[in-house]
Design an enzyme around this catalytic site. Structure first.
Site, short mmCIF file in Angstrom:
data_model
loop_
_atom_site.label_atom_id
_atom_site.label_comp_id
_atom_site.label_asym_id
_atom_site.label_seq_id
_atom_site.Cartn_x
_atom_site.Cartn_y
_atom_site.Cartn_z
N PHE A 77 0.70 -1.11 -0.01
CA PHE A 77 0.08 0.12 -0.06
C PHE A 77 0.75 1.23 -0.06
O PHE A 77 0.35 2.38 0.55
CB PHE A 77 -0.94 0.02 1.02
N CYS A 78 2.05 1.41 -0.71
CA CYS A 78 2.93 2.41 -0.72
C CYS A 78 3.25 2.90 0.78
O CYS A 78 3.22 4.00 0.89
CB CYS A 78 2.14 3.54 -1.52
N ALA A 79 3.26 2.08 1.56
CA ALA A 79 3.58 2.20 3.14
C ALA A 79 4.68 1.23 3.58
O ALA A 79 4.32 0.64 4.68
CB ALA A 79 2.34 2.50 3.64
#
Length: 512
Positions: free
Chosen positions: A436-438
């Site tokens: 999740f781009c995290a």
């Protein structure tokens, strides 16, 4: 009432910084379409307590097991479906689209009025202060990179490792120093960690960047308390509101933040528009984010054979090129629709659905819902402790009060990519899987020692990824119930189809 009027004609007060650079815009309602616009506006008001009308509810998804089902879009945290009222507004405006500013023609004047009233509408939606400025960008990522480009040399930026990459990575330019803060395990620890870091920082410009709601856990952060801590130590603060603003009211003055950044595509509006709103001094002192037409006031040849440029002030300074007028208008239309629907009602319904998600997943011992702050993470500071009663439904209800409609989880014995593929192929449900781009946040939540994702169908124990289900104002109750039923059946019985890895993704095997 459509947004297709000038601020002067609508009787609203437009901040001076938001005024158009050309002559006063002409008030021009839709020709021969007032009835259609009125109908579209009334259609945007939901029959409480149901979902807001969104596009895509009639899309049907084919199933590998045969037949098809209405597609259940449960990936709002990536891109929310478009509100029908927004689409109707855009369709009504599209024939009258023209290039904005400096155009003498009827459509240019009309589009300039639309563009600047959209700016004023967003300012009202955010509760902007008199001296605040609204800039239109491409996205939250673009907004935060714009701000990063405007920071004074020597600025220290304080950012938690729990941020989305859009708010974790822009602060790497020359002359900046980024201080990365460890993931807190409670709102109180977040405030204390920031206080310590700011107290130890040397004199000079400082900026704190913090999310309003996590794109992984959905947990709401203690923004107001973090803003107080920042200002006590002479720092400024920018709020990444990408996941907060579609779900709860965001008032820049009430939260006492210096800037707010968010994206239209998460706010039920298409066409790639974003917003950076807030203080003007650093922005006006900086070189334009993009050099080009619109950002320049005058350009002349210099004595040495080059060119000399006088840059614009106000929003135009950082909005070079032909702006995304339809994107800005769609975004403003979504702001208006949510306000007219009543944010309290929208948030209350979403809270009920989030509670149902948490309670349903909590009934499955193989499922672990990811959380930084735990069941008693009280970002608002009201002292609620969801863990006291011991009742799973009570705990889910308390946890839902401190989350937006975003829930990530892992399932024992399942690779998350496999589970997401089965939900799509066998149940017509769209969720998100992965990091999740995290990435640093997932490492903190799942354990930094876990390896990369394994082959399709490999157990979750060997992979660093999760499944995320996210809902919003347009989610039907049936979609949530179908999702919970699907997860129960997959956990209990396994997938009914065989899956293989293809281009790094888990997909149904064609010959199964």
């Amino acid at each position: 009432m459509s947004l297709l009027v000038s601020s002067a004609a609508s009787g609203t007060s437009t901040p001076a910084s938001s005024a158009p650079s050309s002559a006063d815009p002409v008030a021009v309602p839709f020709p021969s379409s007032e009835a259609a616009v009125s109908s579209a506006s009334s259609a945007s008001a939901p029959a409480a307590p149901g979902p807001l009308p969104v596009l895509g509810l009639d899309v049907r998804a084919p199933l590998v097991t045969g037949g098809e089902l209405p597609y259940a879009a449960l990936d709002y945290a990536a891109s929310a479906p478009v509100l029908r009222s927004v689409w109707d507004d855009v369709a009504a405006y599209a024939p009258y689209y023209g290039s904005v500013h400096r155009g003498a023609g009827y459509l240019s004047q009309r589009s300039t009025a639309v563009f600047e009233e959209s700016r004023a509408a967003v300012a009202r939606f955010l509760g902007c202060r008199e001296d605040d400025e609204v800039l239109f960008t491409r996205s939250t990522t673009d907004s935060l990179n714009l701000l990063a480009s405007a920071l004074p040399s020597g600025t220290r930026v304080f950012v938690f490792e729990t941020e989305h990459h859009a708010s974790l990575l822009p602060w790497r330019g020359p002359g900046l120093r980024t201080v990365h803060l460890d993931a807190p395990r409670s709102p109180e620890q977040a405030v204390a960690t920031l206080e310590r870091a700011l107290a130890e920082a040397p004199e000079g410009p400082k900026l704190v960047c913090v999310t309003g709601a996590s794109n992984v856990t959905g947990e709401v952060w203690p923004v107001r308390r973090l803003a107080r801590a920042a200002h006590r130590h002479g720092a400024r603060i920018v709020l990444d509101a990408a996941q907060l603003v579609p779900h709860r009211p965001v008032d820049i003055g009430e939260l006492d933040v210096d800037w707010v950044a968010f994206s239209g595509h998460k706010l039920y509006a298409p066409f790639g528009a974003g917003v950076l709103a807030g203080r003007t001094d650093w922005l006006h002192a900086a070189e334009p984010y993009l050099a080009g037409g619109g950002a320049s006031r005058t350009v002349a040849r210099s004595a040495d054979g080059g060119v000399e440029v006088e840059w614009q002030s106000g929003p135009a300074r950082h909005e070079a090129g032909s702006p995304n007028v339809i994107g800005a208008y769609a975004l403003a239309s979504a702001c208006r629709a949510l306000t007219e629907a009543g944010f309290d009602d929208v948030a209350a319904r979403e809270r009920r659905l989030t509670e149902r998600l948490l309670a349903g997943l909590g009934e499955l011992p193989q499922v672990r819902v990811l959380s930084l702050f735990g069941a008693d993470g009280d970002a608002a500071g009201d002292g609620t402790d969801a863990g006291r009663s011991g009742n799973a439904e009570d705990a889910a209800g308390a946890a839902a009060r401190h989350r937006v409609g975003v829930v990530s989880f892992v399932v024992e014995g399942w690779n998350s990519s496999h589970l997401a593929a089965a939900l799509s192929a066998e149940y017509g449900i769209g969720v998100r899987d992965g990091l999740f781009c995290a990435h640093p946040l997932l490492a903190a939540l799942l354990g930094a020692g876990r390896g990369a994702s394994g082959e399709c169908g490999a157990p979750e124990g060997g992979s660093l990824n999760a499944v995320r289900v996210s809902i919003g104002a347009g989610t039907p109750d049936e979609h949530v119930e179908r999702f919970l039923r699907a997860v129960r059946e997959l956990v209990r019985d396994g997938a009914r189809w065989r899956y293989v890895t293809q281009d790094g993704r888990c997909v149904p095997e064609p010959s199964a």
